[in-house]
Design an enzyme around this catalytic site. Structure first.
Site, PDB file in Angstrom:
ATOM      1  N   ASP A 314       0.885  -1.160   0.000  1.00  0.00           N
ATOM      2  CA  ASP A 314       0.000   0.000   0.000  1.00  0.00           C
ATOM      3  C   ASP A 314       0.931   1.221   0.000  1.00  0.00           C
ATOM      4  OD1 ASP A 314      -2.276   1.694   0.536  1.00  0.00           O
ATOM      5  OD2 ASP A 314      -1.548   1.797   2.592  1.00  0.00           O
ATOM      6  N   ASP A 507      -1.570  -0.741   6.020  1.00  0.00           N
ATOM      7  CA  ASP A 507      -1.804  -0.204   7.372  1.00  0.00           C
ATOM      8  C   ASP A 507      -3.240   0.248   7.611  1.00  0.00           C
ATOM      9  OD1 ASP A 507      -1.345   3.295   7.522  1.00  0.00           O
ATOM     10  OD2 ASP A 507      -1.638   2.136   5.708  1.00  0.00           O
ATOM     11  N   ASP A 511      -7.155  -1.995   3.942  1.00  0.00           N
ATOM     12  CA  ASP A 511      -6.168  -3.022   3.590  1.00  0.00           C
ATOM     13  C   ASP A 511      -6.470  -4.376   4.233  1.00  0.00           C
ATOM     14  OD1 ASP A 511      -4.632  -1.287   2.043  1.00  0.00           O
ATOM     15  OD2 ASP A 511      -3.516  -0.569   3.772  1.00  0.00           O
TER      16      ASP A 511
END
Length: 611
Positions: A314, A507, A511
Site C-alpha cells: 500500500d 496499514d 487493507d
C-alpha cells in the site's frame, strides 16, 4: 530445574561410589546401582508407563526405559545407570536452553501492566487494568507502564517504547497525543483518557500474539512430528529383529551380545535432537523478530517469509508517512517567511489536514485580531482579510474564478496558490513525505530474491507513479478501491510459483481484506488500523518498511538452522545406528552420540534468537 539437578548430582555420586568401591558381596554394588538408577530414572519410567496407557507407546521415555531395563537384564548394571544419567544430563541441558529462550522472549515482551491508577472523585485508586472502562481517566507516574491505550489529556513526558517497537530512542508525548499500553513513562506525570478496554489494548493483543505464536506449526515442524510418529515404531521393530534373528541363524552368536547391540540401537535411535531443536529454532526466530519490533504470529508465517517472491505495498502510511507536510515554498515578490505567515493566518480557522500542515510549518502564535472576513469557498479554498489586505489561498480553480494571473506549478502533490490584493504571491507545495527507508527496502528486497515489487494505492495516478518511480517499485496501480486491491492481489497470486509466496504490506482499514487474502499479510502496527493488525500475519511495531527485509533475512537464517539440524541429526543417527547394529559402538558411545547431537542441535537453534 533445581530438583532435577539435585537428583542428578546424588545419583552421580552413588554411581561413582559403586564404580570405585568394590564390596565383597556383589549384591551391595548392584543395590547401589539400582538406587542410583531409581533416583535419576524413576520419572522417565513413570512417564513411559503413563504414556503407554494413554496410547503414546513409542516415545523417548519408552526407548530409554526399554534400553536401560534390558541392560539390567543382561547384567550390565553400570551401563544401565550411565545411560539414564547421561540422558537426564542431556534433558537438563535441553530444559535450560528452552527456559533461556523463553526468558529472552519474556523479557522482551515484559510489558504486562500490573495495575492502573484510576482518577475518580479527585482521588487516585489503584485497580486491576481489566476493571478500567472506556472514557475513564487514569494517571501514569514516572517509572510506571501505561496500562491501557488512550489520549493524553494533561501533562507532558518522555516514553520508553522499546518493548513495543524495539527502538531505544525515547519518544516525546504531550497533551493530545495518543499513547499505547506497554510503553514506560520515564519522567512527567500524565493523565490519560482511556479509549480501549484492556482486552482490546495493544499490550493485551501483543501478549496474546506471542503466547499463541507456537500454536501455528510450520511445515518443518509438522514434518518432525510425523517423522517421529513413524520413525520410533520402525526402530523398535528393527531392534527386536536385531535381538532375536541373528542368534538363531549366525553360528557362535549369543543372545546377550545381540540383545546388547539392540539396546544400544534403541538408545541412539531416540529422535530427541530433532523433536526439541526444530521447534526451538522457530521459537528463537520469533523471539529474534520480537527484539526488532516485529511480531510474527506463528512459525508457519516465519517459514513462509523465506519463500517470498512477490512483495505488494500500500502507499499511504506504508511507504509514505501518511502525513501532509509542507515540502516547498515558492514566493513571488515577497519572502518565504511572509508567504508562509499569510497562508497560515488565512488557514487559521480551518480544520482540514492541509490547513493543519500549513499551521504546523508556520509554528508560531497567530494573532486572530489581524484576521477578518474569513470565508471557506467549497472545493476552491479560502478568502480572508489579513491586516486589511485581501488574501486568497486555494487551488487553480480559485485563481481562475477570481481572474488572478498565476504561474502553473508542475510539482506533484497538493498545490496551494496564494494571492494578495488580487496579485499572485507564489505557491506552497504540500505532499505526503516518503519514509526515509522505503527506497532502501525496495533495493534490498530485489537483492534478496524478490522477483516483483508492486504498489497498490487509491491515490491519483500522477502521485502514485511519482512515488513508485522515486523508490524503484516495478509496477504501480492507482485510484483503486478496496475491492480493486483484492482483485489485483488475486491476479498477482496466479503469477507466483507453487512454492513462492506473496506478501502484502498495508496499514489502513481498507487493507484488511487484502492482508487476509495474501499468503503473508504484513501490517504497520505503530499507527496502523486495528482491523489491519488483526488481519495480518506479521505486525511491524515501528512502521519502518526496512523491518520487512530484516524479517525475511531472519526467516532465511532460521530455515537454514532448521535444515542444518535436520541433516546433522539424521546423518549422525544413521551412522551410529549402523555402528550399534554391527557391534562396533557400545551403549556408552550410543548415549554420547544421542545426548551430544541433541546439545549441538540446541546450541545451533539458539542462534536464531539473536536475530
Amino acid at each position: 530445574m533445581k530438583k532435577k539437578t539435585i537428583k542428578i548430582v546424588i545419583a552421580l555420586i552413588l554411581f561413582i561410589f559403586a564404580m570405585v568401591v568394590k564390596f565383597e558381596n556383589e549384591l551391595i554394588n548392584k543395590g547401589i546401582f539400582i538406587i542410583s538408577y531409581i533416583i535419576v530414572g524413576f520419572e522417565i519410567l513413570r512417564k513411559a508407563v503413563r504414556n503407554i496407557f494413554r496410547g503414546k507407546v513409542f516415545d523417548e521415555n519408552f526407548l530409554m526405559s526399554v534400553a536401560t531395563i534390558g541392560a539390567f537384564g543382561i547384567g550390565e548394571f553400570p551401563e544401565a545407570v550411565a545411560v539414564m544419567l547421561f540422558y537426564q544430563i542431556g534433558e537438563l541441558f535441553q530444559s535450560y536452553a528452552v527456559d533461556k529462550s523463553r526468558k529472552s522472549i519474556a523479557s522482551l515482551m515484559d510489558i504486562r501492566p500490573d495495575y492502573a491508577n484510576i482518577y475518580r472523585d479527585e482521588k487516585i485508586e489503584k485497580v486491576n487494568p481489566e476493571e478500567v472502562k472506556i472514557g475513564d481517566t487514569i494517571i501514569v507516574k514516572p517509572g510506571e507502564k501505561i496500562p491501557l491505550d488512550g489520549t493524553i489529556i494533561e501533562g507532558t513526558t518522555t516514553l520508553d517504547t522499546k518493548a513495543l517497537t524495539g527502538e531505544s530512542l525515547p519518544r516525546e508525548a504531550k497533551e493530545g497525543d495518543k499513547v499505547l499500553s506497554g510503553c514506560i513513562n520515564l519522567n512527567g506525570v500524565i493523565k490519560i483518557k482511556v479509549e480501549k478496554e484492556y482486552g482490546e489494548s495493544t499490550v493485551s493483543k501483543i501478549l496474546d500474539l506471542v503466547e499463541n505464536a507456537s500454536s501455528k506449526k510450520s511445515k518443518s515442524e509438522n514434518f518432525i512430528t510425523k517423522f517421529a510418529k513413524y520413525y520410533t515404531p520402525i526402530v523398535v521393530i528393527i531392534a527386536l529383529i536385531l535381538a532375536i534373528i541373528p542368534p538363531l541363524f549366525i553360528t557362535g552368536a549369543t543372545f546377550s551380545d545381540w540383545v546388547y547391540r539392540a539396546l544400544s540401537f534403541l538408545v541412539v535411535s531416540c529422535p530427541c535432537a530433532l523433536v526439541i531443536s526444530i521447534p526451538l529454532s522457530f521459537f528463537g526466530g520469533i523471539g529474534g523478530a520480537s527484539k526488532m519490533g516485529v511480531l510474527i504470529k506463528g512459525s508457519n508465517y516465519l517459514e513462509a517469509l523465506s519463500n517470498t517472491e512477490i512483495a505488494v505495498f500500500d502507499k499511504t502510511g506504508t511507504l509514505t508517512k501518511g502525513v501532509f507536510e509542507v515540502q516547498k515554498i515558492e514566493p513571488v515578490g515577497i519572502s518565504k517567511e511572509e508567504l508562509l505567515k499569510i497562508s497560515a493566518y488565512a488557514e487559521n480557522y480551518s480544520n482540514h489536514p492541509i490547513s493543519k500542515s500549513i499551521k504546523q510549518a508556520y509554528n508560531k502564535k497567530i494573532d486572530e485580531k489581524q484576521i477578518s472576513n474569513y470565508e471557506e469557498i467549497s472545493g476552491l479554498g479560502i478568502s480572508a482579510r489579513i491586516n486589511n489586505e485581501e488574501v486568497f489561498v486555494g487551488n487553480e480553480k480559485l485563481m481562475q474564478k477570481e481572474n488572478i494571473e498565476y504561474e502553473k506549478c508542475k510539482d506533484i502533490g497538493t498545490i496551494l496558490y496564494v494571492a494578495i490584493n488580487k496579485k499572485y504571491a507564489g505557491y506552497i507545495l504540500i505532499a505526503d513525505e516518503i519514509k526515509k527507508d522505503s527506497k532502501q527496502t525496495i533495493e534490498e528486497l530485489k537483492k534478496n530474491g524478490i522477483k516483483q515489487t508492486v504498489m497498490l494505492t487509491g491515490d491519483k495516478k500522477e502521485v502514485g507513479e511519482s512515488v513508485a518511480k522515486e523508490i524503484g517499485i516495478d509496477k504501480v496501480y492507482t485510484e483503486l478501491l478496496p475491492t480493486d486491491k483484492v482483485q489485483k492481489v488475486e491476479e498477482l497470486l496466479k503469477t507466483k510459483t507453487a512454492k513462492g509466496k506473496l506478501a502484502f504490506v498495508g496499514d489502513g482499514i481498507n487493507d484488511a481484506p487484502v492482508l487476509a487474502l495474501a499468503d503473508i499479510g504484513i501490517a504497520m502496527g505503530g499507527l496502523g488500523a486495528d482491523s489491519a493488525i488483526e488481519a495480518a500475519d506479521v505486525v511491524i511495531m515501528t512502521d519502518e518498511p526496512s523491518k520487512i527485509i530484516k524479517s525475511i533475512k531472519l526467516s532465511k537464517k532460521t530455515m537454514k538452522i532448521v535444515k542444518e539440524n535436520i541433516i546433522f541429526a539424521i546423518a549422525i543417527k544413521i551412522l551410529v545406528l549402523i555402528l550399534a547394529a554391527l557391534g562396533i559402538s557400545t551403549m556408552w558411545e550410543a548415549v554420547f552420540a544421542d545426548v551430544g547431537v541433541s546439545i549441538i542441535a540446541i546450541i545451533n537453534a539458539l542462534r536464531a534468537l539473536k536475530g
